[in-house]
Design a protein around this motif. Structure first.
Motif, PDB file in Angstrom:
ATOM      1  N   VAL A   1      -5.480  -1.978   3.697  1.00 48.36           N
ATOM      2  CA  VAL A   1      -6.257  -1.956   2.459  1.00 48.36           C
ATOM      3  C   VAL A   1      -6.055  -0.623   1.743  1.00 48.36           C
ATOM      4  CG1 VAL A   1      -8.581  -1.980   1.473  1.00 48.36           C
ATOM      5  CG2 VAL A   1      -7.981  -3.607   3.276  1.00 48.36           C
ATOM      6  N   SER A   2      -6.099   0.474   2.502  1.00 51.62           N
ATOM      7  CA  SER A   2      -5.900   1.800   1.914  1.00 51.62           C
ATOM      8  C   SER A   2      -4.534   1.910   1.254  1.00 51.62           C
ATOM      9  CB  SER A   2      -6.041   2.881   2.988  1.00 51.62           C
ATOM     10  OG  SER A   2      -7.355   2.916   3.501  1.00 51.62           O
ATOM     11  N   ARG A   3      -3.505   1.435   1.962  1.00 51.40           N
ATOM     12  CA  ARG A   3      -2.164   1.481   1.374  1.00 51.40           C
ATOM     13  C   ARG A   3      -2.096   0.622   0.117  1.00 51.40           C
ATOM     14  NH1 ARG A   3      -0.652   0.475   6.891  1.00 51.40           N
ATOM     15  NH2 ARG A   3      -0.118   2.419   7.970  1.00 51.40           N
ATOM     16  N   GLY A   4      -2.700  -0.549   0.205  1.00 51.62           N
ATOM     17  CA  GLY A   4      -2.619  -1.486  -0.915  1.00 51.62           C
ATOM     18  C   GLY A   4      -3.265  -0.970  -2.182  1.00 51.62           C
ATOM     19  N   ILE A   5      -4.396  -0.294  -2.032  1.00 47.31           N
ATOM     20  CA  ILE A   5      -5.049   0.230  -3.237  1.00 47.31           C
ATOM     21  C   ILE A   5      -4.505   1.601  -3.615  1.00 47.31           C
ATOM     22  CG2 ILE A   5      -7.127  -1.131  -2.840  1.00 47.31           C
ATOM     23  CD1 ILE A   5      -8.541   1.355  -1.845  1.00 47.31           C
ATOM     24  N   GLY A   6      -4.036   2.358  -2.611  1.00 45.99           N
ATOM     25  CA  GLY A   6      -3.516   3.700  -2.882  1.00 45.99           C
ATOM     26  C   GLY A   6      -2.214   3.694  -3.640  1.00 45.99           C
TER      27      GLY A   6
ATOM     28  N   ASN B   1      -1.405   3.986  -8.980  1.00 51.01           N
ATOM     29  CA  ASN B   1      -1.438   5.391  -9.400  1.00 51.01           C
ATOM     30  C   ASN B   1      -2.783   5.816  -9.957  1.00 51.01           C
ATOM     31  OD1 ASN B   1       1.212   5.899  -8.647  1.00 51.01           O
ATOM     32  ND2 ASN B   1       2.052   5.265 -10.619  1.00 51.01           N
ATOM     33  N   ARG B   2      -3.545   4.864 -10.461  1.00 53.22           N
ATOM     34  CA  ARG B   2      -4.868   5.202 -10.975  1.00 53.22           C
ATOM     35  C   ARG B   2      -5.831   5.555  -9.856  1.00 53.22           C
ATOM     36  NH1 ARG B   2      -5.953  -0.297 -13.970  1.00 53.22           N
ATOM     37  NH2 ARG B   2      -5.125  -0.917 -11.931  1.00 53.22           N
ATOM     38  N   ILE B   3      -5.538   5.123  -8.653  1.00 49.20           N
ATOM     39  CA  ILE B   3      -6.404   5.379  -7.503  1.00 49.20           C
ATOM     40  C   ILE B   3      -5.811   6.470  -6.621  1.00 49.20           C
ATOM     41  CG2 ILE B   3      -7.396   4.363  -5.405  1.00 49.20           C
ATOM     42  CD1 ILE B   3      -7.461   1.682  -6.925  1.00 49.20           C
ATOM     43  N   GLY B   4      -4.551   6.316  -6.240  1.00 50.55           N
ATOM     44  CA  GLY B   4      -3.887   7.315  -5.400  1.00 50.55           C
ATOM     45  C   GLY B   4      -4.239   7.158  -3.938  1.00 50.55           C
TER      46      GLY B   4
END
Length: 447
Positions: A238-243, A246-249
């Motif tokens: 999940v972290s990789r997917g949202i990270g 670029n708006r989240i990082g």
């Protein structure tokens, strides 16, 4: 330039040494005579990678000196930085500004010519106004300007952060401060580091807002991790997917036992109190503080569940005591709450940390400190990995298993792969992984 740094703790010593390395003439001042004596003898009162060599180099070059008396150095200075501590004030959660105010009074009495006085300590909005008032009261004829220049240093990477910052923030009300502050940071212009000049109160708030946002990001992914365990998802994916957005990082999206250290806990609380005082409550940050406080003891419950639901009379091994790797800082470290909760449940603790055990002894006097991870595992019903030191990333797991009372690893930093540990015969529990939900169900069924 002639620079004086008031306070030779983490911020003051790192900043002073780096300014000296830029070629400035720097005097670091501290009230603690033992600390100054240690520095003069070549010792370093804190652990920060590379700091000992940097200090030694600049002392040898004659650009860095230490003293307990600020009057002479301040009288000759172009710029005086206030880098003293601003801990949480006992009783109400506000930042304790007594050290800042005391420094301002002494600076005021020592000023002899135009000087820029800079708050580098993390301080609430409006502190610069009070510093200016105190100095003016102490020395009505003094020529000075007060600026704000918050630090953005990560413990364990502070020298790199200082020399290659992503931004330099300077808050001024008096334009006479712009030239000296530009000159102080001119060496960094070669690295194209942006320098942002703002109003003084804006600069003070930038620091608090930045730390609060990062603390909120950590708390967000920790809560998502809890949901992952319930629904059978993997928080790392999940972290990789949202990270990747670029708006989240990707930074500060690593699930764990909660944030600690010298900055996030006190700064989020101080910001909450400032907002409440100004009738502009920050509900998201209030929740962040509350969630983080409860999370640390919840990690102890995870260890207890992994150990079969009861740790009374059992030994629990702890790997990592400091709030993060590459520091000896124990301030608000998750290990403190985790160990206390385990002791409350009747466990005996064996602990190892590469750098933090001396500092930990004053806070955790009734646990057993050992010389290696393998000694921490001896006779343990569970081994909890709390701080992600590099030394813990490639443990001899066969050796660990051989000395444990039960092969249980609670990985609160998700360093290891569950399949690898299970193949080796361990019962594994991480943070926010589907297998953790199954382990919790098994533990509940055994109760």
């Amino acid at each position: 330039m002639r620079i004086v740094m008031i306070g030779s703790g983490y911020v003051g010593l790192v900043s002073g040494a780096c300014f000296a390395d830029f070629g400035h003439d720097v005097v670091c001042v501290d009230k603690d005579a033992k600390k100054i004596a240690k520095l003069e003898a070549g010792g370093i009162p804190i652990f920060e990678p590379g700091l000992d060599q940097l200090v030694a180099k600049n002392v040898a070059a004659g650009r860095l000196r230490f003293t307990t008396d600020l009057s002479g150095p301040v009288g000759d200075a172009d710029v005086v930085f206030i880098g003293v501590g601003t801990p949480t004030r006992r009783g109400d959660g506000h930042a304790d500004l007594s050290y800042v105010h005391a420094a301002a009074r002494e600076i005021g009495a020592a000023l002899k010519r135009f000087t820029v006085v800079v708050t580098k300590s993390t301080v609430p909005v409006g502190t610069g106004d009070e510093v200016e008032r105190i100095i003016r009261e102490a020395n009505p004829s003094a020529e000075f300007a007060v600026a704000s220049n918050p630090e953005f240093l990560r413990e364990g990477a502070a020298i790199e952060d200082f020399k290659r910052p992503d931004r330099i923030v300077v808050g001024i009300e008096d334009e006479r401060a712009r030239g000296p502050m530009t000159e102080v940071y001119r060496p960094l212009f070669l690295n194209h580091s942006p320098i942002l000049f703002t109003r003084r109160r804006t600069s003070e708030l930038i620091k608090y807002a930045a730390n609060a946002f990062l603390a909120m990001k950590i708390t967000f992914i920790n809560e998502v991790a809890d949901l992952c365990e319930k629904v059978g998802a993997d928080v790392q994916d999940v972290s990789r997917g949202i990270g990747l957005d670029n708006r989240i990082g990707s930074k500060f999206l690593h699930a764990g036992p909660g944030y600690g250290g010298s900055c996030f806990p006190k700064d989020t609380l101080a910001l909450v109190k400032t907002a409440q005082d100004h009738d502009a409550p920050l509900r998201l940050i209030e929740t962040t503080v509350a969630v983080n406080d409860t999370r640390k003891r919840a990690m102890a419950r995870k260890v207890i569940a992994a150990a079969g639901g009861d740790v009374r009379g059992k030994t629990i091994g702890i790997l990592g005591l400091t709030f993060k790797p590459n520091t000896d800082d124990m301030r608000e470290a998750p290990s403190l709450s985790i160990i206390q909760a385990l002791q409350d449940a009747g466990a005996t603790i064996r602990a190892y940390d590469p750098e933090g055990m001396d500092a930990a002894r004053a806070l955790l006097p009734d646990i057993t400190y050992v010389a290696s991870p393998y000694e921490a595992a001896e006779g343990a019903a569970a081994l909890a990995l709390v701080t992600e030191w590099d030394a813990f990333r490639a443990l001899d797991l066969g050796r660990i298993k051989a000395v444990m009372a039960a092969p249980v690893l609670v990985d609160l930093r998700n360093i290891y792969k569950p399949a690898e540990l299970e193949r080796l015969g361990f019962r594994y529990a991480g943070i926010g992984r589907a297998a953790d939900a199954e382990a919790a169900d098994v533990a509940r069924a055994a109760e």
